[in-house]
Design a protein around this motif. Structure first.
Motif, PDB file in Angstrom:
ATOM      1  N   SER A  15       0.813  -1.243  -0.114  1.00  0.00           N
ATOM      2  CA  SER A  15       0.108   0.221   0.052  1.00  0.00           C
ATOM      3  C   SER A  15       0.715   1.143   0.135  1.00  0.00           C
ATOM      4  O   SER A  15       1.855   1.176   0.769  1.00  0.00           O
ATOM      5  N   ALA A  16       0.471   2.138  -0.945  1.00  0.00           N
ATOM      6  CA  ALA A  16       1.334   3.318  -1.149  1.00  0.00           C
ATOM      7  C   ALA A  16       0.521   4.451  -0.258  1.00  0.00           C
ATOM      8  O   ALA A  16       0.824   5.764  -0.430  1.00  0.00           O
ATOM      9  N   ASP A  17      -0.310   4.084   0.887  1.00  0.00           N
ATOM     10  CA  ASP A  17      -1.040   5.074   1.471  1.00  0.00           C
ATOM     11  C   ASP A  17      -0.275   5.758   2.417  1.00  0.00           C
ATOM     12  O   ASP A  17       0.183   5.275   3.534  1.00  0.00           O
ATOM     13  N   PRO A  18      -0.107   7.063   2.348  1.00  0.00           N
ATOM     14  CA  PRO A  18       0.458   7.796   3.208  1.00  0.00           C
ATOM     15  C   PRO A  18      -0.190   8.127   4.581  1.00  0.00           C
ATOM     16  O   PRO A  18      -1.241   8.060   4.519  1.00  0.00           O
ATOM     17  N   THR A  19       0.891   8.118   5.397  1.00  0.00           N
ATOM     18  CA  THR A  19       0.162   8.152   6.885  1.00  0.00           C
ATOM     19  C   THR A  19       0.996   9.570   7.594  1.00  0.00           C
ATOM     20  O   THR A  19       1.860  10.129   7.198  1.00  0.00           O
ATOM     21  N   ARG A  20       0.334  10.116   8.665  1.00  0.00           N
ATOM     22  CA  ARG A  20       0.741  11.232   9.211  1.00  0.00           C
ATOM     23  C   ARG A  20       0.437  11.052  10.858  1.00  0.00           C
ATOM     24  O   ARG A  20      -0.696  10.622  11.026  1.00  0.00           O
ATOM     25  N   LYS A  21       1.277  11.562  11.685  1.00  0.00           N
ATOM     26  CA  LYS A  21       0.734  11.543  13.141  1.00  0.00           C
ATOM     27  C   LYS A  21       0.077  12.731  13.359  1.00  0.00           C
ATOM     28  O   LYS A  21       0.464  13.669  13.256  1.00  0.00           O
ATOM     29  N   ILE A  22      -0.877  12.576  14.262  1.00  0.00           N
ATOM     30  CA  ILE A  22      -1.832  13.460  14.580  1.00  0.00           C
ATOM     31  C   ILE A  22      -1.826  13.658  16.317  1.00  0.00           C
ATOM     32  O   ILE A  22      -1.888  12.664  16.792  1.00  0.00           O
ATOM     33  N   ASN A  23      -2.051  14.732  16.946  1.00  0.00           N
ATOM     34  CA  ASN A  23      -2.433  15.119  18.145  1.00  0.00           C
ATOM     35  C   ASN A  23      -3.616  15.902  18.197  1.00  0.00           C
ATOM     36  O   ASN A  23      -3.720  16.695  17.396  1.00  0.00           O
ATOM     37  N   LEU A  24      -4.340  15.507  18.957  1.00  0.00           N
ATOM     38  CA  LEU A  24      -5.838  16.206  19.141  1.00  0.00           C
ATOM     39  C   LEU A  24      -6.398  16.111  20.669  1.00  0.00           C
ATOM     40  O   LEU A  24      -5.808  15.138  21.405  1.00  0.00           O
ATOM     41  N   LYS A  25      -7.170  17.022  21.183  1.00  0.00           N
ATOM     42  CA  LYS A  25      -7.737  16.732  22.442  1.00  0.00           C
ATOM     43  C   LYS A  25      -9.054  16.208  22.242  1.00  0.00           C
ATOM     44  O   LYS A  25     -10.007  16.840  21.522  1.00  0.00           O
ATOM     45  N   LEU A  26      -9.594  14.968  22.391  1.00  0.00           N
ATOM     46  CA  LEU A  26     -11.023  14.527  21.830  1.00  0.00           C
ATOM     47  C   LEU A  26     -11.623  14.081  23.487  1.00  0.00           C
ATOM     48  O   LEU A  26     -11.052  13.346  24.260  1.00  0.00           O
ATOM     49  N   ASN A  27     -12.783  14.884  23.791  1.00  0.00           N
ATOM     50  CA  ASN A  27     -13.490  14.773  25.028  1.00  0.00           C
ATOM     51  C   ASN A  27     -12.638  15.080  26.355  1.00  0.00           C
ATOM     52  O   ASN A  27     -12.612  14.451  27.281  1.00  0.00           O
ATOM     53  N   GLY A  28     -11.670  15.839  26.156  1.00  0.00           N
ATOM     54  CA  GLY A  28     -10.957  16.344  27.355  1.00  0.00           C
ATOM     55  C   GLY A  28      -9.398  15.527  27.442  1.00  0.00           C
ATOM     56  O   GLY A  28      -8.625  15.744  28.174  1.00  0.00           O
ATOM     57  N   GLN A  29      -9.348  14.523  26.654  1.00  0.00           N
ATOM     58  CA  GLN A  29      -8.262  13.334  26.683  1.00  0.00           C
ATOM     59  C   GLN A  29      -7.252  13.878  25.446  1.00  0.00           C
ATOM     60  O   GLN A  29      -7.851  13.607  24.238  1.00  0.00           O
ATOM     61  N   GLU A  30      -6.057  13.876  25.791  1.00  0.00           N
ATOM     62  CA  GLU A  30      -5.019  14.075  24.748  1.00  0.00           C
ATOM     63  C   GLU A  30      -4.899  12.574  23.979  1.00  0.00           C
ATOM     64  O   GLU A  30      -4.748  11.517  24.338  1.00  0.00           O
ATOM     65  N   ILE A  31      -4.918  12.568  22.715  1.00  0.00           N
ATOM     66  CA  ILE A  31      -4.812  11.435  21.586  1.00  0.00           C
ATOM     67  C   ILE A  31      -3.669  11.776  20.777  1.00  0.00           C
ATOM     68  O   ILE A  31      -3.725  13.039  20.363  1.00  0.00           O
ATOM     69  N   THR A  32      -2.780  10.867  20.285  1.00  0.00           N
ATOM     70  CA  THR A  32      -1.860  10.712  19.450  1.00  0.00           C
ATOM     71  C   THR A  32      -2.187   9.347  18.588  1.00  0.00           C
ATOM     72  O   THR A  32      -1.943   8.506  19.436  1.00  0.00           O
ATOM     73  N   ARG A  33      -2.027   9.632  17.384  1.00  0.00           N
ATOM     74  CA  ARG A  33      -2.232   8.475  16.524  1.00  0.00           C
ATOM     75  C   ARG A  33      -1.545   8.855  15.453  1.00  0.00           C
ATOM     76  O   ARG A  33      -1.561   9.994  14.917  1.00  0.00           O
ATOM     77  N   VAL A  34      -1.077   7.485  14.782  1.00  0.00           N
ATOM     78  CA  VAL A  34      -0.639   7.694  13.213  1.00  0.00           C
ATOM     79  C   VAL A  34      -2.022   7.294  12.557  1.00  0.00           C
ATOM     80  O   VAL A  34      -2.477   6.243  12.661  1.00  0.00           O
ATOM     81  N   VAL A  35      -2.323   8.238  11.484  1.00  0.00           N
ATOM     82  CA  VAL A  35      -3.363   7.853  10.385  1.00  0.00           C
ATOM     83  C   VAL A  35      -3.066   8.007   9.216  1.00  0.00           C
ATOM     84  O   VAL A  35      -2.158   8.674   8.780  1.00  0.00           O
ATOM     85  N   SER A  36      -3.819   7.186   8.383  1.00  0.00           N
ATOM     86  CA  SER A  36      -3.764   7.484   6.921  1.00  0.00           C
ATOM     87  C   SER A  36      -4.342   8.796   6.763  1.00  0.00           C
ATOM     88  O   SER A  36      -5.077   9.446   7.264  1.00  0.00           O
ATOM     89  N   THR A  37      -3.563   9.388   5.672  1.00  0.00           N
ATOM     90  CA  THR A  37      -3.850  10.848   5.218  1.00  0.00           C
ATOM     91  C   THR A  37      -5.411  10.908   4.648  1.00  0.00           C
ATOM     92  O   THR A  37      -5.874  12.007   4.389  1.00  0.00           O
ATOM     93  N   ARG A  38      -5.789   9.750   4.270  1.00  0.00           N
ATOM     94  CA  ARG A  38      -7.150   9.742   3.593  1.00  0.00           C
ATOM     95  C   ARG A  38      -8.297   9.380   4.468  1.00  0.00           C
ATOM     96  O   ARG A  38      -9.436   9.311   3.989  1.00  0.00           O
ATOM     97  N   VAL A  39      -8.160   9.019   5.736  1.00  0.00           N
ATOM     98  CA  VAL A  39      -9.444   8.497   6.749  1.00  0.00           C
ATOM     99  C   VAL A  39      -9.835   9.982   7.029  1.00  0.00           C
ATOM    100  O   VAL A  39      -9.634  10.878   7.513  1.00  0.00           O
ATOM    101  N   LEU A  40     -11.517   9.719   6.925  1.00  0.00           N
ATOM    102  CA  LEU A  40     -12.189  10.835   7.535  1.00  0.00           C
ATOM    103  C   LEU A  40     -12.113  10.825   9.002  1.00  0.00           C
ATOM    104  O   LEU A  40     -11.993  10.104   9.709  1.00  0.00           O
ATOM    105  N   LEU A  41     -12.433  12.123   9.516  1.00  0.00           N
ATOM    106  CA  LEU A  41     -12.688  12.308  11.038  1.00  0.00           C
ATOM    107  C   LEU A  41     -13.533  11.403  11.568  1.00  0.00           C
ATOM    108  O   LEU A  41     -13.424  11.158  12.815  1.00  0.00           O
ATOM    109  N   SER A  42     -14.899  11.324  11.053  1.00  0.00           N
ATOM    110  CA  SER A  42     -15.705  10.327  11.543  1.00  0.00           C
ATOM    111  C   SER A  42     -15.310   9.042  11.668  1.00  0.00           C
ATOM    112  O   SER A  42     -15.691   8.396  12.576  1.00  0.00           O
ATOM    113  N   ASP A  43     -14.622   8.634  10.572  1.00  0.00           N
ATOM    114  CA  ASP A  43     -14.286   7.043  10.554  1.00  0.00           C
ATOM    115  C   ASP A  43     -13.026   6.859  11.641  1.00  0.00           C
ATOM    116  O   ASP A  43     -13.057   6.110  12.650  1.00  0.00           O
ATOM    117  N   PHE A  44     -12.177   8.083  11.858  1.00  0.00           N
ATOM    118  CA  PHE A  44     -11.203   8.060  12.973  1.00  0.00           C
ATOM    119  C   PHE A  44     -11.785   7.926  14.379  1.00  0.00           C
ATOM    120  O   PHE A  44     -11.375   7.166  15.027  1.00  0.00           O
TER     121      PHE A  44
END
Length: 177
Positions: A15-44
């Motif tokens: 798979s040539a699907d690029p990924t990227r590390k993201i950091n966000l605060k979700l419902n008050g909790q810090e989240i760090t994940r590596v995700v496909s650059t094509r994944v929708l926020l709803s699916d994430f």
């Protein structure tokens, strides 16, 4: 056009699907994940984090079922890539109830006023209304004003009358009226 066995095409096997590390605060909790650059926020939110309260309906931004709050404003999570939420503060329907499971004033109003039937649109509807309640703007609690407030959320079951009652009850209890 005819088939030519003397021409080969290099097709990558991985798979040539690029990924990227993201950091966000979700419902008050810090989240760090590596995700496909094509994944929708709803699916994430649903599949990578496991919070299934955010519903996915049309996947075109029309129905509002996937509405969440991003940086204090309601947004449709099916229209945004997860990588676009890097650094954001996000609230989903799971943030509405207390840690002990008690319903928020808005959730309780929906229950008291029978503002839901199948419940599919309810999480997005509540997050949209919550965003309006938290905005600090003066709310127009007339039928027309509330209909305008929820105009981005479709409900196929209720006919909206009891949703209007629920919004008014919650606004009154929260001193938003």
């Amino acid at each position: 056009m005819s088939y030519r066995p003397d021409i080969s095409i290099d097709i990558p096997t991985e798979s040539a699907d690029p990924t990227r590390k993201i950091n966000l605060k979700l419902n008050g909790q810090e989240i760090t994940r590596v995700v496909s650059t094509r994944v929708l926020l709803s699916d994430f939110i649903r599949h990578n984090v496991g919070l299934t309260g955010t519903h996915v309906g049309c996947e075109h931004g029309v129905c509002g079922a996937c509405t969440i709050i991003i940086n204090e404003r309601s947004s449709r999570s099916c229209l945004m890539l997860a990588v676009q939420a890097d650094g954001a503060e996000i609230q989903t329907i799971e943030s509405e109830c207390g840690s002990d499971g008690t319903l928020s004033v808005l959730q309780q109003a929906f229950m008291d006023c029978h503002g839901l039937q199948c419940g599919f649109c309810t999480p997005g509807m509540i997050m949209n209304i919550r965003s309006h309640f938290n905005s600090g703007e003066k709310l127009d609690l007339s039928d027309e004003g509330i209909r305008e407030m929820i105009s981005g959320n479709l409900c196929r079951c209720t006919g909206y009358a009891n949703i209007l009652l629920a919004v008014r009850q919650a606004a009154k209890q929260l001193g938003k009226g």
